[in-house]
Design an enzyme around this catalytic site. Structure first.
Site, short mmCIF file in Angstrom:
data_model
loop_
_atom_site.label_atom_id
_atom_site.label_comp_id
_atom_site.label_asym_id
_atom_site.label_seq_id
_atom_site.Cartn_x
_atom_site.Cartn_y
_atom_site.Cartn_z
N SER A 95 -4.98 11.89 -2.76
CA SER A 95 -4.74 10.52 -3.18
C SER A 95 -4.21 10.54 -4.60
O SER A 95 -4.48 11.46 -5.39
CB SER A 95 -6.05 9.73 -3.13
OG SER A 95 -5.95 8.56 -3.89
N CYS A 133 0.83 -1.20 0.00
CA CYS A 133 0.00 0.00 0.00
C CYS A 133 0.88 1.26 0.00
O CYS A 133 2.08 1.20 0.18
CB CYS A 133 -0.94 -0.03 1.20
SG CYS A 133 -2.42 1.00 1.00
N ASP A 134 0.22 2.41 -0.17
CA ASP A 134 0.92 3.67 -0.47
C ASP A 134 2.12 3.98 0.42
O ASP A 134 3.20 4.28 -0.08
CB ASP A 134 -0.06 4.84 -0.35
CG ASP A 134 -1.19 4.77 -1.35
OD1 ASP A 134 -1.34 3.73 -2.01
OD2 ASP A 134 -1.93 5.76 -1.48
N LYS A 135 1.92 3.98 1.73
CA LYS A 135 2.98 4.45 2.63
C LYS A 135 4.00 3.36 2.93
O LYS A 135 5.08 3.64 3.44
CB LYS A 135 2.38 4.96 3.95
CG LYS A 135 1.27 5.97 3.78
CD LYS A 135 1.63 7.09 2.84
CE LYS A 135 0.46 7.97 2.49
NZ LYS A 135 -0.62 7.30 1.73
#
Length: 563
Positions: free
Chosen positions: A474, A128-130
């Site tokens: 986002s 996921c993103d982080k």
């Protein structure tokens, strides 16, 4: 350090060698170490597995593959976990304040475990993103031979849908254009299984940036989450760490200024997320490389947007995977002199050597445009300055929204306030929605504004309403949106002084963002302004707010202090 004759074991030997370390060995025997294992280099496998989110739900198997690869190459793989959160689940709620915080927690936890346990090298697997910048920041702090592996992208949902389709369907429903049963059908089918969100959103953007940086094996950023290619990638990563140990190649040898320029170039060509600006600055700072907002502007003047990928384009990452991923794109950029080919990578070879035999994209594909006919001649990532953002702000302007917007401010003190007024029709054409006190300190946590931007798009206002904030966006956000406004409102930045009805102009050609209020009036407002009380006084969010830097410097919590 150790007196071990094996230079690959400089970190593990002090933990397990000699009579005085019998207790350490006893503990490790209980988790599967044999006599032979104590003489092998230890490779920590940092897994972000969790059933919290589909982005990471398959990663335990991938971690096991990476461990197998390290073991087969003569090392001893040891799997450990770090955390993940889900932006897609938390967006629009108070929980989203923990999202950017998790990047720092991930970096801290990888540094903590590897530093304590004495791993000689590492593989980190993020979905996921982080996860991705957090993993790479942890590897950079430790500066031990390391490889990052991307968990892979998700497959499209029914009717070519994804998570952003759901958010925008919510906006369409609130406008009355979509029946509840239709919204439920999209909800039920948009996320068909494991993998990261399917467009060129933040996860795929950062995976691509890290591959271009040289910290992933070639192809790692463009593989389906559930595939033999991804399983093979993990095994190869485990083995690659042993080669890096043999040659003593560390992240600081790979993550150079030129390598970061390569990463920025690839992000722009792919039409990547604004979050890449925040994360790449933070990653560079962690390894001691100067990178600033100015660099994104300078590189952006000479790099075009070539990828027709969501959120502004038509295609998903899985479709780019089918035609060869990002390697042919990188070869095109290299041949055009836009990449530094002499940068070292985790293969032990240079970027140019890795790309030497890469074939071009198949004839007839229209996902990646040719250099002589780009989708946009300059970067879509615009760094804006002006009396509203003296330290800079970040916009994602593809050109489809136009390049200039003037309107009247409609001011909100939180994301929730703005969302309610978008949904009930208060926000109308010609408004510049201002969402403040959502910055790194003020939020705290610099929430993403995917819910309000999706609501604006869903209500058909994407070309007639702009949104500016000291929060983030986002990778799935699109429209006329400007974030990362610095200084943030909580620190007394000019965003704190805006009032309803104030005229604002955003110009993505001149790269300016201006509040048309005279200096005398702004001085009067500043004299009357008072910093609001912190929203949290204890716990991780309070600690983050006390230690975090400005978004313009990457929103870091470990900037060097005074000696």
């Amino acid at each position: 350090m150790s007196d071990s004759p094996d230079p690959r074991r400089r970190h593990s030997a002090p933990v397990v060698d000699g009579v005085g370390k019998s207790a350490s060995r006893a503990m490790l025997r209980a988790v599967g170490f044999s006599d032979e294992d104590f003489s092998k280099p230890q490779v920590g496998i940092a897994s972000t597995w969790s059933m919290v989110t589909p982005c990471n739900s398959h990663i335990h198997e991938l971690a096991e593959r990476a461990r197998d690869g390290a073991d087969a190459a003569g090392g001893k793989g040891v799997i450990f976990n770090t955390v993940t959160i889900s932006d897609g689940i938390a967006n629009g709620t108070e929980g989203m304040k923990y999202s950017l915080v998790s990047r720092e927690v991930i970096a801290d936890s990888i540094e903590t475990v590897a530093g304590c346990e004495g791993f000689d090298g590492l593989v980190a697997i993020g979905g996921c993103d982080k996860n991705m910048p957090g993993c790479v920041m942890g590897l950079a702090r430790l500066n031990r031979p390391s490889v990052f592996v991307y968990g892979g992208t998700i497959q499209p949902g029914k009717n070519h849908t994804d998570i952003v389709s759901v958010f925008e369907a919510m906006g369409a429903h609130s406008r009355g254009d979509l029946e509840l049963i239709e919204l439920k059908q999209i909800e039920e089918t948009a996320i068909p299984g494991p993998g990261s969100c399917g467009g060129m959103y933040t996860a795929n953007t950062m995976a691509s940036a890290i591959e271009a940086l040289g910290m992933s094996l070639p192809g790692s950023s463009a593989q389906n989450a559930v595939s033999q290619a991804k399983r093979d990638d993990c095994e190869a990563a485990g083995a690659a760490v042993l080669e890096l140990l043999e040659r003593d190649i560390k992240p600081s040898d790979i993550m150079t200024r030129q390598a970061f320029e390569n990463a920025v170039t690839v992000v722009i060509a792919l039409g990547g997320s604004t979050n890449a600006v925040l994360h790449l600055i933070a990653m560079a700072n962690t390894v001691g490389v100067p990178l600033s907002l100015v660099d994104f502007t300078e590189i952006g003047r000479r790099v075009p947007v070539l990828a027709d990928l969501r959120p502004s384009g038509r295609y998903m990452m899985s479709e780019l995977v089918e035609i060869g991923g990002i390697q042919p794109l990188m070869k095109t950029l290299l041949d055009a002199g836009m990449l530094h080919g002499d940068c070292l990578t985790v293969t032990g070879r240079t970027l140019a050597e890795n790309l030497a035999e890469v074939a071009p994209y198949p004839q007839g594909q229209d996902i990646i445009a040719p250099l002589n006919a780009p989708l946009k001649k300059e970067s879509h990532l615009r760094i804006l300055y002006g009396n509203l953002a003296p330290e800079g702000a970040v916009a994602k302007i593809t050109g489809k929204e136009g390049t200039r917007f003037s309107g009247s401010a409609r001011v909100f003190g939180s994301e929730e306030e703005a969302q309610a007024r978008i949904n009930d029709g208060t926000v109308t054409a010609g408004d510049v929605v201002v969402i403040r006190y959502e910055g790194p300190k003020g939020g705290p946590g610099m929430r993403e504004m995917l819910t309000p931007t999706s609501a604006i798009m869903g209500r058909g206002l994407g070309d007639s309403v702009a949104l500016i904030t000291d929060g983030r966006f986002s990778g799935g956000s699109h429209g006329f949106v400007v974030g990362h406004v610095s200084p943030e409102a909580f620190d007394g930045g000019p965003l704190a002084l805006v009032e309803d009805g104030d005229p604002i102009t955003i110009d993505a050609e001149a790269d300016t963002i201006e509040l048309h209020v005279d200096d005398a009036e702004l001085t009067r407002r500043r004299a009357a302004w008072r910093q609001p009380p912190p929203r949290y006084t204890r716990g991780v969010l309070a600690k983050y707010a006390r230690t975090v830097s400005s978004a313009s410097s990457g929103a870091l919590t470990d900037l060097p202090g005074e000696a």
